[in-house]
Design a protein around this motif. Structure first.
Motif, PDB file in Angstrom:
ATOM      1  N   ASP A 142       0.729   5.555   0.815  1.00  0.00           N
ATOM      2  CA  ASP A 142      -0.047   6.591   1.495  1.00  0.00           C
ATOM      3  C   ASP A 142      -0.612   7.613   0.525  1.00  0.00           C
ATOM      4  O   ASP A 142      -1.624   8.250   0.803  1.00  0.00           O
ATOM      5  CB  ASP A 142       0.831   7.300   2.537  1.00  0.00           C
ATOM      6  N   SER A 143       0.023   7.765  -0.638  1.00  0.00           N
ATOM      7  CA  SER A 143      -0.439   8.736  -1.635  1.00  0.00           C
ATOM      8  C   SER A 143       0.009   8.306  -3.016  1.00  0.00           C
ATOM      9  O   SER A 143       0.880   7.430  -3.165  1.00  0.00           O
ATOM     10  CB  SER A 143       0.110  10.131  -1.315  1.00  0.00           C
ATOM     11  N   GLU A 144      -0.595   8.943  -4.027  1.00  0.00           N
ATOM     12  CA  GLU A 144      -0.196   8.663  -5.400  1.00  0.00           C
ATOM     13  C   GLU A 144       1.232   9.125  -5.658  1.00  0.00           C
ATOM     14  O   GLU A 144       1.983   8.465  -6.402  1.00  0.00           O
ATOM     15  CB  GLU A 144      -1.152   9.359  -6.365  1.00  0.00           C
ATOM     16  N   GLU A 145       1.624  10.215  -5.004  1.00  0.00           N
ATOM     17  CA  GLU A 145       2.992  10.706  -5.177  1.00  0.00           C
ATOM     18  C   GLU A 145       4.006   9.701  -4.647  1.00  0.00           C
ATOM     19  O   GLU A 145       5.075   9.500  -5.244  1.00  0.00           O
ATOM     20  CB  GLU A 145       3.167  12.048  -4.445  1.00  0.00           C
ATOM     21  N   GLN A 146       3.665   9.047  -3.540  1.00  0.00           N
ATOM     22  CA  GLN A 146       4.560   8.036  -2.989  1.00  0.00           C
ATOM     23  C   GLN A 146       4.678   6.841  -3.936  1.00  0.00           C
ATOM     24  O   GLN A 146       5.767   6.285  -4.118  1.00  0.00           O
ATOM     25  CB  GLN A 146       4.055   7.575  -1.627  1.00  0.00           C
ATOM     26  N   ARG A 147       3.566   6.460  -4.543  1.00  0.00           N
ATOM     27  CA  ARG A 147       3.596   5.354  -5.503  1.00  0.00           C
ATOM     28  C   ARG A 147       4.447   5.704  -6.715  1.00  0.00           C
ATOM     29  O   ARG A 147       5.249   4.883  -7.183  1.00  0.00           O
ATOM     30  CB  ARG A 147       2.173   4.999  -5.940  1.00  0.00           C
ATOM     31  N   GLU A 194       0.840  -1.186   0.000  1.00  0.00           N
ATOM     32  CA  GLU A 194       0.000   0.000   0.000  1.00  0.00           C
ATOM     33  C   GLU A 194       0.879   1.241   0.000  1.00  0.00           C
ATOM     34  O   GLU A 194       1.997   1.232   0.511  1.00  0.00           O
ATOM     35  CB  GLU A 194      -0.937   0.018   1.211  1.00  0.00           C
ATOM     36  N   ASP A 202      -3.166  12.906 -14.904  1.00  0.00           N
ATOM     37  CA  ASP A 202      -3.646  14.233 -14.536  1.00  0.00           C
ATOM     38  C   ASP A 202      -4.696  14.708 -15.541  1.00  0.00           C
ATOM     39  O   ASP A 202      -5.274  13.902 -16.281  1.00  0.00           O
ATOM     40  CB  ASP A 202      -2.472  15.223 -14.453  1.00  0.00           C
TER      41      ASP A 202
END
Length: 394
Positions: free
Chosen positions: A13-18, A11, A34
């Protein structure tokens, strides 16, 4: 996209982390989804909207002879297959987050994108084959032999889809839940693209066979442009998949793939129907008269010579008319029974003994197109329409 390995975390925490994790994993720059991707979907949908309007007008004016010769049911099938192909491109090219229903990679790719890409090219092959049957083979466009090639192609596509669905995702395509990505194997990609190349090579072969058909219904140049667009799309797709297997993660490549496919799908359909549709609204009577004149001067003589065996000495071939490949309609048969009939280029005379002769009229001195149109404008449109039906034009 090459199959990815296991990761430590399931998992983010955010799309930026992925995105950051994927950049480190693949050692490449990744563009997140986007508003540009939303705009791509909107632009592609607008292309299909324009084509849909042309199809609507074509159906409303389906009795316009140049439009009727374009086989609207098959053209509509092309459009529907193209729409579903585009719908499959949206998740598979990375324009939406692969969550929920979009995470069913096998279903979206096998049963939507690939299946209807094959159906689209199969419809083009069917269109080529129909023209080949009429103009090259002098055979009718009905019966088991006519439908058999299309049925076999569709059956092969269906079997291929079932087989790839039954195979392990490790051998074809699957969903990498940890990364929220679809992963495909190189073997599956190359086999699928090779089969698509076979379809386009069949279309090219059929196009070459159509190069000498009568000018009235000559679709060689149409198919020349269709093949050019199709081959360009195939080269584009092959290059992108070979050089950038992770192209859905890069904005420029996924845009090029999706909009490129949408453009080719719609351009091919518009090549088929756009001109007669425009002329049906702009100059319907003048264009139809010119089209019918070409039918009379270019097509009927060749069609009669090839399919009905009509010669100046008509006594022997007259008896074989009922067994011809393209049989006359009941109305035409009734007309032939009369002592005289008025044909665009011929006069058929039956004497009291039942002997029929075909009289070829002397050519007129005026040869310009406007004079010829004026000369023939008094002929019955219904009679000309019956001649058109002789051709079994779809």
């Amino acid at each position: 996209m090459a199959t990815v390995g296991a990761v430590r975390s399931s998992e983010f925490d955010s799309e930026e982390q992925r995105i950051q994790y994927l950049e480190n994993l693949f050692d490449m720059r990744i563009n997140p989804i986007d508003n540009v991707d939303t705009a791509v979907i909107a632009v592609g949908s607008a292309m299909f909207g324009v084509t849909f309007l042309f199809l609507v007008v074509a159906w409303l004016k389906r009795n316009f002879r140049p439009i009727r010769a374009k086989n609207l049911p098959l053209t509509t099938a092309l459009f529907i297959a193209g729409v579903l192909w585009f719908v499959g491109d949206i998740p598979m090219n990375g324009h939406v987050l692969l969550k929920g229903s979009f995470s069913n990679c096998k279903e979206w790719n096998i049963w939507v994108r690939v299946l209807f890409c094959f159906v689209y090219t199969t419809a083009l092959i069917s269109r080529c084959y129909a023209l080949d049957r009429v103009f090259i083979q002098n055979r009718p466009t009905h019966g088991l032999i006519y439908y058999l090639p299309t049925v076999l192609l569709l059956a092969f596509v269906l079997v291929y889809s079932i087989v790839t669905e039954a195979m392990s995702s490790k051998l074809t395509i699957g969903y990498a839940k940890e990364l929220e990505l679809c992963s495909t194997t190189e073997g599956y990609v190359y086999v699928t693209l090779s089969l698509l190349w076979v379809n386009w090579l069949i279309i090219i072969f059929m196009m070459i066979r159509l190069r000498n058909i009568q000018s009235t219904f000559n679709e060689f140049y149409e198919f020349l442009f269709i093949c050019a667009f199709g081959i360009a799309a195939m080269i584009k797709t092959n290059v992108v998949h070979y050089t950038h297997p992770k192209y859905p993660l890069v904005r420029g490549y996924r845009i090029a793939e999706t909009l490129g496919d949408a453009f080719v799908i719609n351009a091919i359909i518009l090549i088929i129907i756009a001109y007669p549709v425009v002329m049906s609204m702009w100059q319907p009577h003048e264009y139809e008269h010119k089209w019918l004149l070409r039918l009379r001067t270019d097509g009927l003589q060749n069609m009669y010579d090839a399919n009905m065996n009509i010669r100046e000495d008509f006594s022997q071939s007259y008896a074989r008319m009922n067994t011809s490949v393209n049989q006359p309609t009941k109305k035409m048969a009734h007309t032939i029974a009369n002592p005289f009939i008025d044909m665009p280029e011929y006069a058929l005379h039956v004497d009291q003994n039942g002997m029929a002769t075909l009289r070829v009229p002397e050519p007129n001195s005026p040869t310009d197109e406007s004079t010829a149109i004026s000369r023939y404008s008094g002929h019955s449109m219904i009679t000309v329409d019956e001649y058109e039906k002789f051709r079994h034009i779809l």
